[in-house]
Design an enzyme around this catalytic site. Structure first.
Site, PDB file in Angstrom:
ATOM      1  N   GLU A 606      -6.229   5.268  -5.472  1.00 23.47           N
ATOM      2  CA  GLU A 606      -6.807   4.870  -4.192  1.00 23.47           C
ATOM      3  C   GLU A 606      -6.768   3.359  -3.996  1.00 23.47           C
ATOM      4  O   GLU A 606      -6.502   2.862  -2.905  1.00 23.47           O
ATOM      5  CB  GLU A 606      -8.257   5.380  -4.124  1.00 23.47           C
ATOM      6  CG  GLU A 606      -8.989   5.047  -2.850  1.00 23.47           C
ATOM      7  CD  GLU A 606      -8.341   5.646  -1.621  1.00 23.47           C
ATOM      8  OE1 GLU A 606      -8.522   6.834  -1.396  1.00 23.47           O
ATOM      9  OE2 GLU A 606      -7.628   4.922  -0.897  1.00 23.47           O
ATOM     10  N   LYS A 682       2.469  -1.540  -0.246  1.00 23.35           N
ATOM     11  CA  LYS A 682       1.349  -0.701   0.218  1.00 23.35           C
ATOM     12  C   LYS A 682       1.791   0.270   1.302  1.00 23.35           C
ATOM     13  O   LYS A 682       1.446   1.454   1.261  1.00 23.35           O
ATOM     14  CB  LYS A 682       0.218  -1.591   0.735  1.00 23.35           C
ATOM     15  CG  LYS A 682      -0.502  -2.322  -0.390  1.00 23.35           C
ATOM     16  CD  LYS A 682      -1.532  -3.281   0.164  1.00 23.35           C
ATOM     17  CE  LYS A 682      -2.252  -3.994  -0.964  1.00 23.35           C
ATOM     18  NZ  LYS A 682      -3.045  -5.122  -0.489  1.00 23.35           N
TER      19      LYS A 682
END
Ligand code: ADP
Ligand code: ASP
Ligand code: MG
Length: 815
Positions: A606, A682
């Protein structure tokens, strides 16, 4: 009449014997008692050692003998009153002299037959019972010693003789019935055959002696006094969470003891069961503890599983071949070959195809078994109807036991699921039709893990233990450890999660503690830790072989990322804030995902995007519930956001970047952030998690940096170019300023294509008011086509990153 038996540890030395005497004094006030004692703890093993040395013509047997002698004389010295010590010592010495002569005889003829062995071993119990009875004479007048060999008659199966119950019961009854003594002490384990030769009842057999006497006398109780407070849910030496079972049936106790619960010698139950005599297991060192009551029917307060036990040193023999199918008599011949060879079969399984039969035996019987079975089937072997007997060694059996298992569904399902989830490979399974016992054959190295896993599953449903191995103790790692320390008690109480940090390493050193590292002193401990490499760390983790192990990568290191595979293959889950693994080659990312599925180990990351913000979590939920991601618009760099929010007329670009680094908002190398690579990684991870097959090269990266900065070879050189190119950055700033726009470094994903670039956003844009180091992600999906699902908040910083890792740990624990 009550029968009490005291084991080796209970009578190991003068101090312990004194405790036994106290119990005897108190018990004899209530009723007459018969007391069976073992040899002083460890003496039986030493006697075997002495005999074996002597038979090998090794004079070390004398040293062993001297040690045996010293222990007994020391016990007499400390135990018996001065007035009588001399006489008692003299008698003990006379007995020991007899033992010495026997050992000398063995030495001369170098032979240690089972018959001689029984004679030698009997000295242990004969000496201990004599010493204890002498001590008791000081305390209880009406006490006496009786040699069990005069009562218990057996056949001539030396080392594990079979009792002639009829004769034995008669002897016991006639001796006790005419006896007025309050306490009668008897040596356990020893007996004699019809010719008067000494025999023994098998290792651990003093329990059996006591049961035989209790049964013959129809005693009110049989008490087995030992060094633990009862029969435990699993061997307490291996499973720390095990606890004493309050009540258990004869059958359950028998199963547990047959399958390795050493606390009770298996044949002990039968004589007590026949006369319905309750057996209590009690602790000599904690006489007040409740202990375990073994009886016919138990109250059913606990779950269907009563206990878990295991047997070590097992080998699996497999007889296999097409020639066996449908042909009767194969198993009969197999078992009679094993029976003729006097090989004890621990477990049997046969698939309905009849293509193979599998039996478990003790390892030291395996080679003999192979020889006998291959001889038996020599003819079929020559015709290739069957294969030579396959022997697999270094195995163990774990057994889950309970009378009530048959009335509950899903016990075996739960058993094998827990074992599987913890990477314990099951080689064979056996379940009796009574369903009182389900056994699994596993590798010896997995015993402890299997026992703790099963114990956790069946007895500690409440609390689940997670075992963490943390690599990287920089800013984030340290904060994570502090957060764990702070929350440990809360999690046990509220989420029933026991989080233990078992291993910690920095780039040089590592420390481990199976019971959990003390989190207030880990940073001092690690200074004295062992030298660390990826391999040594991995080895320690796998050697510990703990259930629910989790490897946590809090580094930004490429080499560490490469080790995830190894952990997943051992069914060890991986949690990482390191982005490298999930943003490296697509095939690598794919492989990790597959390993995670195959080995049932989680891979959670996460914190790869937006630190502690639930971005990947939300994305996964959308995708898993069938939604399709059409577009992602995001500001994903806390560092770039910080930089462009603080860069203005008064603060130079150079100063702001320096400040961002000093405050920990950039990667250690700020170029990774400023070049846009970090943001590209990302958005790549988000695109992949959204189900798109992409690589870093597919992400368009329009850099705002001047060429000179992009080419800088070091961090220092990079900073110099930022200073030199001040006007380049000012121009970018002014241009945006003139349009009343804010500068935001934006990542975009649209229908399979992605790019990262610096954008001017006007005041109507949701990114316009993004402050400080905040991140924002807009997910446009089939279910959110116009108004996106928005996640916004601090997207960088050690505190939030650590808490994101912590959230992953908790997610994993609750699965
Ligand atoms: P004694 O010398 O008193 O006869 P044993 O050594 O034979 O004692 O048996 C006691 C030991 O049995 C305990 O110390 C423990 O290590 C072992 N043990 C194995 N399984 C169990 C179990 N399920 N419950 C209790 N003890 C067990
Ligand atoms: N002393 C014997 C043994 O060690 C018997 C017993 O202790 O039960 O096996
Ligand atoms: Mg025992």
């Amino acid at each position: 009449m009550k029968v009490l038996k005291f084991g080796g540890t209970s009578v190991a030395n003068a101090e312990n014997i004194s405790k036994v005497i106290e119990i005897l004094i108190s018990e004899s006030k209530k009723q007459n008692i018969a007391v069976v004692v073992s040899a002083l703890g460890g003496i039986t093993d030493e006697l075997i050692k002495a005999g074996t040395f002597a038979s090998l013509k090794d004079e070390t047997y004398i040293t062993t003998f001297d040690h045996i002698k010293a222990r007994h004389l020391e016990t007499v010295k400390l135990l018996i009153s001065i007035a009588r010590a001399k006489d008692v010592s003299k008698n003990v010495e006379a007995k020991l002299e007899e033992l010495k002569n026997l050992l000398h005889g063995i030495f001369l003829i170098n032979e240690f037959s089972n018959k001689t062995r029984d004679k030698i071993l009997s000295f242990g119990e004969l000496l201990s019972s004599y010493i204890i009875s002498e001590k008791l004479k000081d305390k209880i007048k009406l006490s006496e010693l009786k040699d069990s060999r005069e009562l218990i008659v057996t056949d001539s199966t030396h080392t594990k003789a079979i009792v002639n119950t009829k004769l034995t019961n008669k002897n016991i009854a006639s001796y006790f019935n005419s006896n007025k003594a309050k306490v009668i002490i008897l040596p356990g384990f020893v007996s004699r055959n019809e010719h008067g030769d000494t025999t023994t009842l098998g290792r651990g057999g003093s329990d059996y002696t006591a049961a035989i006497i209790a049964s013959a006398l129809k005693a009110s109780d049989l008490e087995i006094w030992t060094d633990v407070s009862g029969m435990f849910t699993a061997n307490p030496k291996l499973v720390k969470q095990a606890f004493p079972i309050e009540e258990i049936s004869y059958q359950e106790a028998m199963e547990l003891s047959h399958f390795g619960a050493k606390v009770l010698y298996p044949p002990t139950v039968q004589p007590a069961l026949q006369k319905n005599i309750p057996i209590y297991i009690k602790n000599t060192f904690e006489p007040k503890a409740k202990g375990t009551l073994i009886k016919k029917k138990t109250s059913n307060t606990n779950g269907p599983v009563k206990g878990i036990s295991h047997i070590e040193n097992i080998a699996l023999l497999t007889l296999e071949g097409n020639g066996m199918i449908g042909v009767p008599g194969f198993s009969k011949r197999l078992f009679s070959a094993l029976s003729i060879a006097e090989i004890n079969v621990v477990l049997i399984t046969q698939a309905s195809s009849e293509h193979s039969i599998c039996v478990g035996v003790y390892s030291n019987d395996a080679q003999h078994a192979k020889k006998m079975v291959d001889e038996e089937f020599a003819y079929e072997l020559s015709l290739k109807k069957i294969k030579p007997l396959l022997v697999e060694d270094q195995l163990a059996v774990v057994a889950v036991v309970g009378d009530n298992m048959k009335n509950h569904q899903g016990i075996s399902g739960r058993m094998f699921k827990s074992l599987g989830q913890n990477n314990v490979n099951v080689r064979a399974i056996a379940q009796g039709a009574s369903e009182r016992n389900i056994s699994a054959v596993i590798a010896h190295k997995d015993i402890k893990k299997a026992l703790t896993t099963l114990h956790n599953r069946f007895f500690e449903k409440q609390v689940k233990t997670l075992n963490l191995f943390i690599v990287g103790v920089g800013n984030v790692g340290q904060i994570l450890i502090n957060q764990i320390k702070q929350q440990q008690d809360y999690l046990v109480k509220n989420l029933l999660l026991n989080i233990k940090v078992i291993g910690i390493s920095n780039s040089k050193k590592m420390i481990f503690n199976e019971d959990g590292i003390d989190l207030s002193s880990w940073n001092t401990l690690i200074k004295k830790g062992k030298t660390r490499t990826h391999d040594t760390f991995f080895k320690e983790v796998t050697d510990l072989n703990l259930s629910n192990s989790i490897f946590i990568d809090v580094t930004a290191n490429e080499e560490v990322a490469k080790t995830y595979k190894d952990y997943l293959k051992e069914s060890i889950s991986v949690i990482a804030c390191n982005k490298i693994a999930c943003s490296s080659k697509y095939s690598d990312y794919q492989e990790l995902k597959e390993l995670s599925r195959k080995y049932n180990a989680s891979l959670l990351f996460e914190t790869n995007v937006g630190a502690g913000l639930p971005i990947i979590y939300t994305l996964n939920n959308l995708v898993n519930s069938g939604d399709k991601i059409t577009s992602i618009q995001a500001v994903l760099s806390g560092s770039l956001n910080f930089v462009f929010n603080n860069f203005n007329e008064n603060n130079s670009f150079y100063d702001v970047v320096k400040q961002a680094q000093a405050e920990g908002y950039t990667e250690p190398d700020p170029r990774i952030d400023l070049s846009g690579v970090d943001v590209a990684r990302k958005i790549l991870i988000l695109a992949r998690e959204a189900g798109f097959k992409m690589d870093l090269k597919d992400i368009k990266n329009e850099s705002f940096l001047p060429k000179e900065s992009l080419k800088a070879k070091s961090v220092a050189e990079f900073y110099k170019t930022l200073e030199k190119q001040a006007s380049h950055f000012e121009t970018i700033y002014n241009k945006a300023q003139n349009k009343n726009c804010q500068l935001k470094y934006v990542a975009e994903f649209n229908n399979g294509k992605a790019k990262v670039s610096l954008k001017e956003v006007d005041k109507d844009h949701p990114f316009y008011n993004l402050e400080g180091k905040d991140n924002i992600v807009l997910f446009f999906t089939e279910r959110y086509p116009e108004q996106p699902l928005i996640i916004k908040g601090a997207g960088a910083g050690a505190e939030v990153t650590a808490s994101g890792l912590f959230a992953d740990i908790i997610t994993l624990g609750r699965n």
